[in-house]
Design an enzyme around this catalytic site. Structure first.
Site, PDB file in Angstrom:
ATOM      1  N   ASP A   1      -8.958  -4.859  -6.066  1.00 38.65           N
ATOM      2  CA  ASP A   1      -8.495  -3.826  -4.834  1.00 38.65           C
ATOM      3  C   ASP A   1      -9.354  -2.647  -4.919  1.00 38.65           C
ATOM      4  O   ASP A   1      -9.668  -1.946  -5.957  1.00 38.65           O
ATOM      5  CB  ASP A   1      -7.133  -3.409  -5.265  1.00 38.65           C
ATOM      6  CG  ASP A   1      -6.412  -2.914  -4.145  1.00 38.65           C
ATOM      7  OD1 ASP A   1      -7.175  -2.101  -3.439  1.00 38.65           O
ATOM      8  OD2 ASP A   1      -5.143  -2.903  -4.082  1.00 38.65           O
TER       9      ASP A   1
ATOM     10  N   HIS B   1      -6.943  -5.644  -1.692  1.00 45.70           N
ATOM     11  CA  HIS B   1      -5.970  -4.877  -1.386  1.00 45.70           C
ATOM     12  C   HIS B   1      -4.766  -5.715  -0.352  1.00 45.70           C
ATOM     13  O   HIS B   1      -3.695  -5.385  -0.532  1.00 45.70           O
ATOM     14  CB  HIS B   1      -6.341  -3.748  -0.923  1.00 45.70           C
ATOM     15  CG  HIS B   1      -5.288  -2.403  -0.664  1.00 45.70           C
ATOM     16  ND1 HIS B   1      -4.665  -1.855  -1.401  1.00 45.70           N
ATOM     17  CD2 HIS B   1      -4.748  -2.112   0.704  1.00 45.70           C
ATOM     18  CE1 HIS B   1      -3.881  -1.001  -0.948  1.00 45.70           C
ATOM     19  NE2 HIS B   1      -3.904  -1.192   0.463  1.00 45.70           N
TER      20      HIS B   1
ATOM     21  N   SER C   1       0.868  -1.268  -0.031  1.00 46.51           N
ATOM     22  CA  SER C   1       0.062  -0.047   0.061  1.00 46.51           C
ATOM     23  C   SER C   1       0.986   1.351  -0.101  1.00 46.51           C
ATOM     24  O   SER C   1       1.590   1.652  -0.886  1.00 46.51           O
ATOM     25  CB  SER C   1      -0.920   0.063   0.987  1.00 46.51           C
ATOM     26  OG  SER C   1      -1.961   0.991   1.049  1.00 46.51           O
TER      27      SER C   1
END
Length: 432
Positions: A334, A369, A242
């Site tokens: 995601d 994600h 991330s």
């Protein structure tokens, strides 16, 4: 009919192992065709309980082998050797938005595997228990050393593999949640890579000064690895997830200090104001806050914050300047970052620049994600505490589908370890 007189035998092998290691669950001494439920129960450090269960029917020899036999129903179905772990979910009545994360890596994840008569769906504590085994799952292999780092005002922990070394090194960066998250670094050290978990959004120095750290903080962490007597200074990687990928890519391309042998970016993006500080990157993301959406469950969808991918070269890392091998791990569902679109743009930039031979893209349909180490329970959405001042709690939609996401975690981890070994233990051509 009670099964107690038959002395049902339950074995789990290995009963103690690493969290990414498969186990075999074998139930014996049953009657042929006997229906049973295999149940897994884990209590997290935060006190919340998680469970998984599956329905099986004994074969002609009175045996169920979870690695080979299909589950007929439960939290997973079909032949799933590790379904009892990756399908773990909060027990009925738990609060919403839970996500399982190991805080103390010096203790194991303890899972109780049990066998119950019949095909049960709930109320396991009230059922007749036929057999039970306690299993330990570790992030730290025997001999791995946990070393808190105090040099250079860092908030970090170094995990050194067993043995004298020297070992290749890795800087491990998580995302926007901040805190010192150690479990992935501990597991990487268990596979022979000296790994430093680094808190860069909520470190002690930020708490003292009120200022967000910048490039020199990451360069200090790199130097600590580079100069450590048990680490090969010419063989260092970065791994980010991330927002950690935003830092990883900018350091890999622009830092005069950080010279990486390779980098791994999970669920990330190259979109950021070039030359901006970490604080300015965060501000750039926030200025698009009006693009935040909510699904029907009022869960936050943030993926549009970075869309459309900018064409302005001053708003994305110049991937054409990258000089080390890069692996991108992408979940195509995601809902937090537009990781697939970003990966395709990075690939195009590198193809134009002639350095796409350095790029490996692992892209997974219906994965979200939070692509974690294998067999970690899936969280499609969870409560997220922002690092803003003051912090706020939101329910974030990460995306993904249970089975596909779990498969992606298993394959991506395996391929990540191969990629790191090839570039850190392989030839010296990518070394500093």
């Amino acid at each position: 009919m009670s099964m107690k007189p038959l002395c049902v035998k339950l074995s789990v092998q290995p009963s103690r192992g690493l969290v990414d290691e498969k186990f075999t669950v074998l139930v014996q001494n049953l009657l042929p065709g006997f229906q049973l439920t295999v149940h897994a129960l884990h209590q997290c450090e935060d006190g919340h309980s998680w469970e998984a269960f599956a329905h099986y029917t004994a074969d002609a020899t009175g045996t169920v082998n979870v690695s080979q036999d299909p589950s007929l129903d439960g939290t997973y179905s079909g032949v799933e050797p590790m379904g009892l772990l990756w399908s773990l979910r909060p027990v009925p009545g738990s609060k919403s938005g839970l996500r399982m994360r190991k805080k103390n890596v010096q203790t194991p994840m303890v899972v109780t595997i049990s066998v119950y008569q019949g095909h049960q769906m709930e109320g396991f504590l009230d059922r007749v228990l036929l057999a039970s085994v306690v299993v330990e799952r570790w992030y730290m292999a025997p001999g791995v050393r946990r070393v808190p780092i105090t040099d250079g005002k860092l908030t970090a922990t170094l995990f050194l593999p067993s043995g004298p070394g020297p070992f290749p090194g890795l800087l491990d960066l998580w995302g926007n949640g901040g805190k010192l998250v150690e479990y992935r670094a501990a597991l990487l050290a268990s596979h022979g890579i000296a790994s430093m978990a680094l808190d860069y959004l909520t470190p002690q120095i930020t708490k003292e000064t009120g200022k967000i750290v910048d490039n020199d903080y990451f360069e200090t962490a790199y130097r600590v690895l580079e100069q450590h007597p048990q680490i090969l200074g010419s063989r260092i990687a970065m791994l980010g997830l991330s927002f950690g990928t935003s830092v990883t890519l900018r350091m890999a391309v622009y830092s005069q200090v950080v010279k990486l042998s390779c980098a791994v970016c999970i669920s990330g993006s190259h979109v950021q104001p070039i030359g901006g500080s970490v604080e300015e990157i965060l501000s750039y993301f926030k200025k698009n806050a009006d693009k935040t959406r909510f699904d029907e469950n009022k869960q936050v969808i943030c993926r549009d914050l970075l869309l459309p991918i900018p064409t302005d070269p001053s708003l994305k890392v110049d991937m054409g300047r990258l000089q080390c091998p890069l692996m991108l791990v992408v979940g195509e569902d995601d809902q937090n970052w537009p990781t697939y679109e970003c990966a395709m743009d990075m690939k195009e930039m590198m193809e134009r620049a002639g350095n796409s031979h350095l790029l490996t893209v692992l892209s997974y349909k219906n994965a979200g994600h939070l692509i974690e180490p294998p067999f970690m329970p899936f969280a499609r959405a969870s409560t997220f505490k922002t690092v803003t001042n003051p912090p706020t709690k939101v329910m974030v939609l990460w995306g993904g589908e249970l089975v596909a996401h779990s498969r992606a975690q298993e394959e991506a981890w395996r391929k990540t370890l191969v990629f790191l070994r090839e570039n850190l233990y392989g030839s010296m051509k990518h070394g500093a």
